[in-house]
Design an enzyme around this catalytic site. Structure first.
Site, mmCIF file in Angstrom:
data_model
loop_
_atom_site.group_PDB
_atom_site.id
_atom_site.type_symbol
_atom_site.label_atom_id
_atom_site.label_comp_id
_atom_site.label_asym_id
_atom_site.label_seq_id
_atom_site.Cartn_x
_atom_site.Cartn_y
_atom_site.Cartn_z
ATOM 1 C CB SER A 44 30.087 34.662 -12.749
ATOM 2 O OG SER A 44 29.456 33.430 -13.119
ATOM 3 C CG HIS A 157 27.949 32.455 -7.882
ATOM 4 N ND1 HIS A 157 26.968 31.155 -8.257
ATOM 5 C CD2 HIS A 157 27.777 33.384 -8.827
ATOM 6 C CE1 HIS A 157 27.465 31.394 -9.332
ATOM 7 N NE2 HIS A 157 27.383 32.847 -9.716
ATOM 8 C CD GLU A 166 28.043 27.514 -10.161
ATOM 9 O OE1 GLU A 166 27.505 26.825 -11.174
ATOM 10 O OE2 GLU A 166 28.086 28.303 -10.863
ATOM 11 C CD GLU A 207 24.422 29.025 -9.195
ATOM 12 O OE1 GLU A 207 25.067 28.304 -8.981
ATOM 13 O OE2 GLU A 207 24.222 29.579 -9.785
ATOM 14 C CG ASP A 244 30.999 27.290 -13.341
ATOM 15 O OD1 ASP A 244 32.248 27.454 -13.685
ATOM 16 O OD2 ASP A 244 30.574 27.945 -13.591
ATOM 17 C CD GLU A 285 29.817 25.944 -16.391
ATOM 18 O OE1 GLU A 285 29.363 24.852 -15.683
ATOM 19 O OE2 GLU A 285 29.211 27.045 -16.065
ATOM 20 C CG ASP A 312 29.109 29.588 -18.287
ATOM 21 O OD1 ASP A 312 28.136 30.296 -19.006
ATOM 22 O OD2 ASP A 312 29.235 29.984 -17.221
ATOM 23 C CE LYS A 337 25.274 30.354 -17.531
ATOM 24 N NZ LYS A 337 26.789 30.940 -17.244
ATOM 25 C CG HIS A 365 20.608 27.971 -12.798
ATOM 26 N ND1 HIS A 365 20.955 28.438 -11.192
ATOM 27 C CD2 HIS A 365 22.409 27.467 -13.100
ATOM 28 C CE1 HIS A 365 21.948 27.799 -10.902
ATOM 29 N NE2 HIS A 365 22.897 27.382 -11.610
ATOM 30 C CE LYS A 388 25.679 26.301 -14.086
ATOM 31 N NZ LYS A 388 27.844 26.505 -13.868
HETATM 32 C C1 2PG Z 1 27.964 30.032 -13.776
HETATM 33 C C2 2PG Z 1 26.431 30.813 -13.662
HETATM 34 C C3 2PG Z 1 25.435 29.967 -13.527
HETATM 35 P P1 2PG Z 1 26.536 33.674 -13.549
HETATM 36 O O1 2PG Z 1 28.652 30.782 -14.052
HETATM 37 O O2 2PG Z 1 27.679 29.076 -14.978
HETATM 38 O O3 2PG Z 1 26.024 29.286 -12.328
HETATM 39 O O4 2PG Z 1 26.704 31.679 -12.701
HETATM 40 O O5 2PG Z 1 24.812 33.253 -13.467
HETATM 41 O O6 2PG Z 1 26.628 34.473 -12.095
HETATM 42 O O7 2PG Z 1 27.140 33.673 -14.138
HETATM 43 MG MG MG Z 2 29.204 29.302 -15.465
#
Ligand code: 2PG
Ligand code: MG
Length: 424
Positions: A44, A157, A166, A207, A244, A285, A312, A337, A365, A388
């Site tokens: 995502s 996911h 999430e 995950e 999330d 989130e 994010d 990230k 992660h 996380k």
């Molecule tokens: C998120 C992440 C990690 P992705 O959205 O926060 O959980 O997902 O790495 O797929 O962006």
């Molecule tokens: Mg996210």
């Protein structure tokens, strides 16, 4: 000191936890120190992230190969960095930015660049004979983060009909990190039993969280509460919940595709308002999409003094976007990230800016991970009070939690953040 100079730097194509190619870098110093860094990959992903360079050659890995990025490390970056000291991370990262020249790192690829930047960091800690979290955090590093464990998956996911990506457990009431992990693991196992009893699927998402077919997002939250109670824990006291939504994935022209209809931003905010009234949710989130600044502001106005609102996709660990968020009072926390921005130095800068605003920085992660544990050390180094990194299951997730368990064991001066993690 010459022993901290780079002798060789070599990249390779390896696989991530989804079985997709990703970049690893093997770095050797003059004194023989060696390290391998491995880079994760999101599903995502935000539109404003630094560019993850893929080959787009349909003949290999469905186009997902990273031989181009590997070549960029071996043929462009390595010749420029051999002989450089790894002790000056800022200088190395500056050189990497110059070599690329593109604001989104589209030329060499953020995957190529981060693999090198992160290898340099790891090698520096080793050559200075310090654990990574201590090398990076110095005497200041004093807190073990609250883990945000994703135990139930939906959205991009998982192949089910739950919209929220999430559902996470935050064991704030634990007295130590290992107690926190025990509580979360027992809740995860209780959740599995409940799903089995209801003949719901216990297959897991990317995950490690379960991904059952459920009628609604509330049904998922009800299951979590049941699981906590089954594990003998007090929802809202021992463990609180974090979500999330990954709303960028739900965004359509007319609004958000959520629970079978198109909702406006304000309608979603109302929905969250009711949700936090009914469940012990402490953090949401990406409740809204990456460019929906106006509604982010409204959400922060309405909910920001009650819960943590984490950006994010809207911030993508980018100082310019975080700065805009601070100025416009959108969110009150930033998901961090490394691969969204592409170098260690820029990541640290993003964290400093976040902390300076009095906001929380949560190290994270990606959904496609490797056994690399750099983010566990990063979370401790920056006194990031939350991390996380997925379910208490699957090797690539557990690697990070096990690294934190080892750090806790090695260093009794570190204190578990607990409830403090969420205090303003
Ligand atoms: C998120 C992440 C990690 P992705 O959205 O926060 O959980 O997902 O790495 O797929 O962006
Ligand atoms: Mg996210």
């Amino acid at each position: 000191m010459t022993k901290d100079r780079i002798k060789t730097l070599q990249a390779m194509e390896i696989l991530d936890s989804r079985g997709n190619p990703t970049v690893a870098v093997h770095l050797e110093l003059e004194d023989g120190t060696q390290i391998i860094s491995r880079i994760p990959s999101g599903a995502s992903t935000g539109a404003h992230e630094a560019v993850e360079l893929r080959d787009n050659d349909p003949a290999r890995f469905g186009g997902k190969g990273v031989l181009g990025a590997v070549k960029n490390v071996n043929e462009v970056i390595a010749p420029a960095l051999v002989g450089q000291s790894v002790s000056d991370q800022a200088a190395v990262d500056q050189r990497l930015l110059e070599l690329d020249g593109d604001p989104r790192k589209a030329k060499l690829g953020a995957n190529a660049i981060l693999a090198v930047s992160q290898a340099v960091l790891g090698a520096a800690a080793q050559v200075h004979a310090e654990p990574l979290y201590r090398y990076l955090g110095g005497l200041n590093a004093s807190v073990l983060p609250v883990p945000l464990l994703n135990v139930l998956n939906g959205g991009a996911h998982a192949d089910n009909n739950v919209d929220i990506q999430e559902f996470m457990l935050a064991p704030v009431g634990a007295a130590s990190f290992h107690e926190a992990m025990r509580m979360a693991q027992e809740s995860y196992q209780a959740l599995k039993k409940i799903l089995q009893e209801k003949t719901l699927r216990t297959a897991v998402g990317d995950e490690g969280g379960f991904a059952p077919d459920l009628d609604s997002n509330r049904a998922a939250l009800d299951l979590l509460i049941q699981a906590l109670e089954r594990a003998g824990l007090q929802p809202g006291q021992d463990i609180v919940l974090a979500l999330d939504v990954a709303a960028t994935e739900l965004k359509r022209e007319a609004g958000y595709a959520f629970e079978g209809s198109i909702k406006t931003g304000p309608q979603l905010i109302d929905y969250y308002h009711r949700l936090i009234r009914d469940y012990p949710i402490i953090s949401i989130e990406d409740g809204l999409a990456e460019d929906d600044w106006e509604n982010w502001q409204l959400m922060t106005e309405r909910l920001g003094d009650q819960i943590q609102l984490v950006g994010d996709d809207i911030f993508v660990t980018n100082v310019d976007r975080i700065q805009k968020g601070i100025e416009e009072a959108c969110a009150n926390a930033v998901l961090i990230k490394l691969n969204q921005i592409g170098t260690v130095s820029e990541t640290l800068q993003a964290i400093r800016l976040t902390h300076h605003a009095g906001w929380k920085a949560i190290v994270s992660h990606r959904s496609g991970e490797t056994e690399d544990t750099t983010i566990a050390d990063l979370a401790v180094a920056i006194n990031g009070t939350q991390i996380k990194t997925g379910a208490p299951a699957r090797g690539e997730r557990i690697a990070k939690y096990n690294r934190l368990l080892a750090i806790e064991q090695m260093d009794p001066t570190l204190e578990y953040a607990g409830w403090e993690a969420f205090r303003p």
